[in-house]
Design a protein around this motif. Structure first.
Motif, PDB file in Angstrom:
ATOM      1  N   GLY A  89       0.810  -1.204   0.000  1.00  0.00           N
ATOM      2  CA  GLY A  89       0.000   0.000   0.000  1.00  0.00           C
ATOM      3  C   GLY A  89       0.847   1.259   0.000  1.00  0.00           C
ATOM      4  O   GLY A  89       0.546   2.228  -0.708  1.00  0.00           O
ATOM      5  N   PHE A  93       0.858   4.130  -2.876  1.00  0.00           N
ATOM      6  CA  PHE A  93       0.509   5.490  -2.483  1.00  0.00           C
ATOM      7  C   PHE A  93       1.487   6.504  -3.067  1.00  0.00           C
ATOM      8  O   PHE A  93       1.093   7.576  -3.515  1.00  0.00           O
ATOM      9  N   THR A  96       0.761   7.363  -6.905  1.00  0.00           N
ATOM     10  CA  THR A  96      -0.567   7.765  -7.353  1.00  0.00           C
ATOM     11  C   THR A  96      -0.842   9.226  -7.017  1.00  0.00           C
ATOM     12  O   THR A  96      -0.169   9.830  -6.197  1.00  0.00           O
ATOM     13  N   LEU A 101      -6.547   8.005  -5.832  1.00  0.00           N
ATOM     14  CA  LEU A 101      -6.957   7.655  -4.470  1.00  0.00           C
ATOM     15  C   LEU A 101      -8.468   7.798  -4.284  1.00  0.00           C
ATOM     16  O   LEU A 101      -9.104   6.966  -3.639  1.00  0.00           O
ATOM     17  N   VAL A 149      -4.448   2.210   1.944  1.00  0.00           N
ATOM     18  CA  VAL A 149      -4.875   3.178   0.928  1.00  0.00           C
ATOM     19  C   VAL A 149      -6.252   3.764   1.194  1.00  0.00           C
ATOM     20  O   VAL A 149      -6.615   4.773   0.577  1.00  0.00           O
ATOM     21  N   SER A 150      -7.033   3.165   2.114  1.00  0.00           N
ATOM     22  CA  SER A 150      -8.376   3.708   2.351  1.00  0.00           C
ATOM     23  C   SER A 150      -8.935   3.396   3.730  1.00  0.00           C
ATOM     24  O   SER A 150     -10.111   3.649   3.979  1.00  0.00           O
TER      25      SER A 150
END
Length: 251
Positions: A89, A93, A96, A101, A149-150
């Motif tokens: 991840g 990150f 990107t 995202l 990532v989330s």
């Protein structure tokens, strides 16, 4: 930079309380809805950075009530798989931008709701057999990645833990332990990537009491509140915020 005005707190306070209730009483599965909601008013990186310390506060607040009530063998498998997932991840990150995202957070949000609907209507059936150890490691890998990532590591971990036929409280305690470790592991890469600022720290300080309140409500709701009502609200929020984030990413 973001402005901590009335609109910010009107969105952030309910989001933080919601995360506390989810993590404190309902297995962390939809706590990431808070990140999706915050990403509507903040840049995705800011939303993730703001929520991580809040999630860590909730973890600490909920460890006590569930201490040693977890299933250690299953929790250990998820943790071992999650460490390389966090590393993956972190690598993604760095490569990107904000729109990617937004798309990831939105797609995970909507995908989770679609998965639940498919299961509830019998379109997708999860095996009734206990998943093997290899599945636990893989679920941990996915949980570590999506959590980075989330903050959405709950669903893959839930698929594995639910297959192990744990009691309600044993399942809840296992998610508390697993995501406490994952969130600690995420902290250093988040700091290295420069996501934390004095402004996010100040916001965390102001929102911390609401995180503790949400965790307390979640622990109480674990034994009292209807899961159907709570998750119904969560699925509506995830669908609305996820769709909005996807739209913002592609337009």
């Amino acid at each position: 930079m973001f402005e901590m005005n009335l609109m910010f707190f009107a969105v952030a306070i309910p989001a933080v309380i919601f995360a506390g209730i989810s993590k404190g009483g309902f297995g962390s599965g939809v706590a990431f809805a808070s990140s999706s909601i915050l990403a509507l008013i903040l840049e995705p990186g800011q939303a993730l950075a703001l929520m991580l310390p809040i999630l860590m506060i909730i973890d600490v607040a909920t460890l006590g009530p569930y201490w040693k009530r977890w299933n250690w063998p299953d929790s250990r498998l998820l943790i071992l798989g999650a460490v390389p997932g966090v590393a993956l991840g972190a690598g993604l990150f760095r490569a990107t931008d904000d729109d990617v995202l937004r798309l990831l957070i939105g797609a995970i949000s909507v995908g989770f709701v679609m998965w639940h609907i498919s299961q509830s209507r019998g379109w997708v059936r999860v095996s009734a057999k206990r998943l093997p150890s290899s599945a636990g490691l893989f679920a941990g890998l996915v949980a570590g990645f999506t959590s980075f990532v989330s903050h959405a590591g709950g669903p893959p971990a839930a698929v594995y833990l639910l297959s192990q036929r744990l009691s309600k409280t044993e399942y809840q305690a296992s998610t508390v332990l697993v995501f406490w470790v994952i969130n600690v592991a995420k902290f250093v890469p988040y700091a290295y990537l420069g996501l934390f600022t004095l402004q996010t720290a100040w916001a965390n300080l102001l929102l911390a009491p609401f995180a503790v309140l949400g965790a307390w409500l979640g622990v109480r709701a674990h034994f009292m509140m209807s899961e159907r009502v709570f998750f119904g609200i969560a699925y509506v929020l995830l669908t609305m915020t996820g769709t909005k984030l996807i739209w913002d990413a592609v337009t």
